[in-house]
Design a protein around this motif. Structure first.
Motif, short mmCIF file in Angstrom:
data_model
loop_
_atom_site.label_atom_id
_atom_site.label_comp_id
_atom_site.label_asym_id
_atom_site.label_seq_id
_atom_site.Cartn_x
_atom_site.Cartn_y
_atom_site.Cartn_z
N GLY A 22 0.81 -1.21 0.00
CA GLY A 22 0.00 0.00 0.00
C GLY A 22 0.84 1.25 0.00
O GLY A 22 1.80 1.36 0.73
N GLY A 23 0.46 2.16 -0.85
CA GLY A 23 1.08 3.46 -0.80
C GLY A 23 1.71 3.95 -2.08
O GLY A 23 2.05 3.17 -2.96
N VAL A 24 1.84 5.28 -2.14
CA VAL A 24 2.47 5.96 -3.26
C VAL A 24 3.52 6.88 -2.69
O VAL A 24 3.25 7.65 -1.76
N LEU A 25 4.73 6.79 -3.21
CA LEU A 25 5.83 7.66 -2.79
C LEU A 25 6.11 8.64 -3.92
O LEU A 25 6.44 8.24 -5.04
N CYS A 26 5.99 9.93 -3.64
CA CYS A 26 6.20 10.99 -4.62
C CYS A 26 7.62 11.53 -4.45
O CYS A 26 7.98 11.99 -3.36
N VAL A 27 8.40 11.47 -5.52
CA VAL A 27 9.81 11.84 -5.49
C VAL A 27 10.03 13.02 -6.42
O VAL A 27 9.55 13.03 -7.54
N GLY A 28 10.76 14.04 -5.94
CA GLY A 28 11.07 15.15 -6.84
C GLY A 28 11.26 16.47 -6.14
O GLY A 28 11.59 16.53 -4.96
N VAL A 29 11.02 17.53 -6.90
CA VAL A 29 11.30 18.89 -6.43
C VAL A 29 10.18 19.40 -5.52
O VAL A 29 9.09 18.85 -5.48
N ASN A 30 10.51 20.46 -4.80
CA ASN A 30 9.60 21.07 -3.85
C ASN A 30 9.86 22.56 -3.79
O ASN A 30 10.91 23.02 -4.23
N CYS A 31 8.95 23.31 -3.22
CA CYS A 31 9.20 24.72 -2.89
C CYS A 31 8.08 25.23 -2.02
O CYS A 31 7.01 24.64 -1.94
N MET A 32 8.36 26.32 -1.35
CA MET A 32 7.32 27.04 -0.63
C MET A 32 6.83 28.12 -1.59
O MET A 32 7.62 28.93 -2.07
#
Length: 186
Positions: A22-32
């Motif tokens: 179970g589950g989805v892992l989201c990988v990548g960029v981020n920002c506020m």
């Protein structure tokens, strides 16, 4: 025919089938994201522009995908869907924006245990003036990429101040955590 014989027509023997964790892992960029609402659209490069209201939220592909997926599961799914694990794997700064991002992702019920915190690089920040409709609408974007310019497989597995032995053990623990997800969204 033997009553105890396996009559499955599956090409994969039952003992070899994938058991979803179970589950989805989201990988990548981020920002506020700091959205400056009802902003003046600059007509010259030295014009002082005003805005009326500000909204702050997380942004970037990993944050946006994980929080939206969690929201969709909560709104439209079954009880089991609402509790499906959704996580984020990214690199953020060990700073006030990074702390705020962790708080916001927690409020969205996104798992942050795989987030790497950097002492050397700041969390990415974008300033988004959202222009008034009478000025033609639209938006601008000013961004400090911060930790996003260092995201790689090695930085995702890196742990600050780890000795070689501790680093290998930590990488192994991280791989075990990743294995609990069925889907990686990159």
């Amino acid at each position: 025919m033997d009553a105890n014989a396996n009559t499955s027509t599956s090409a994969t023997p039952p003992s070899k089938k994938h058991t979803p964790k179970g589950g989805v892992l989201c990988v990548g960029v981020n920002c506020m994201d700091m959205m400056l609402c009802n902003s003046d659209k600059p007509r010259t490069t030295d014009m002082i522009c005003t805005f009326h209201g500000m909204k702050i939220d997380v942004g970037g592909s990993a944050c946006n995908t994980s929080r939206c997926l969690k929201r969709i599961l909560k709104l439209g799914g079954s009880q089991a869907d609402a509790h499906l694990k959704v996580g984020i794997w990214t690199v953020i700064g060990h700073d006030r924006f990074g702390n705020e991002m962790m708080d916001i992702m927690g409020k969205y019920a996104v798992d942050t245990e795989l987030v790497v915190r950097s002492h050397e690089h700041p969390t990415a920040v974008s300033i988004l003036p959202v222009y008034k409709q009478e000025d033609g609408g639209g938006r601008g974007c000013f961004v400090d990429l911060g930790t996003n310019h260092i995201i790689s497989m090695s930085t995702l597995f890196e742990l600050p101040n780890a000795t070689k032995d501790h680093g290998e053990r930590a990488r192994s623990e991280r791989m075990n955590k990743i294995a609990h997800y069925d889907i990686l969204h990159i």
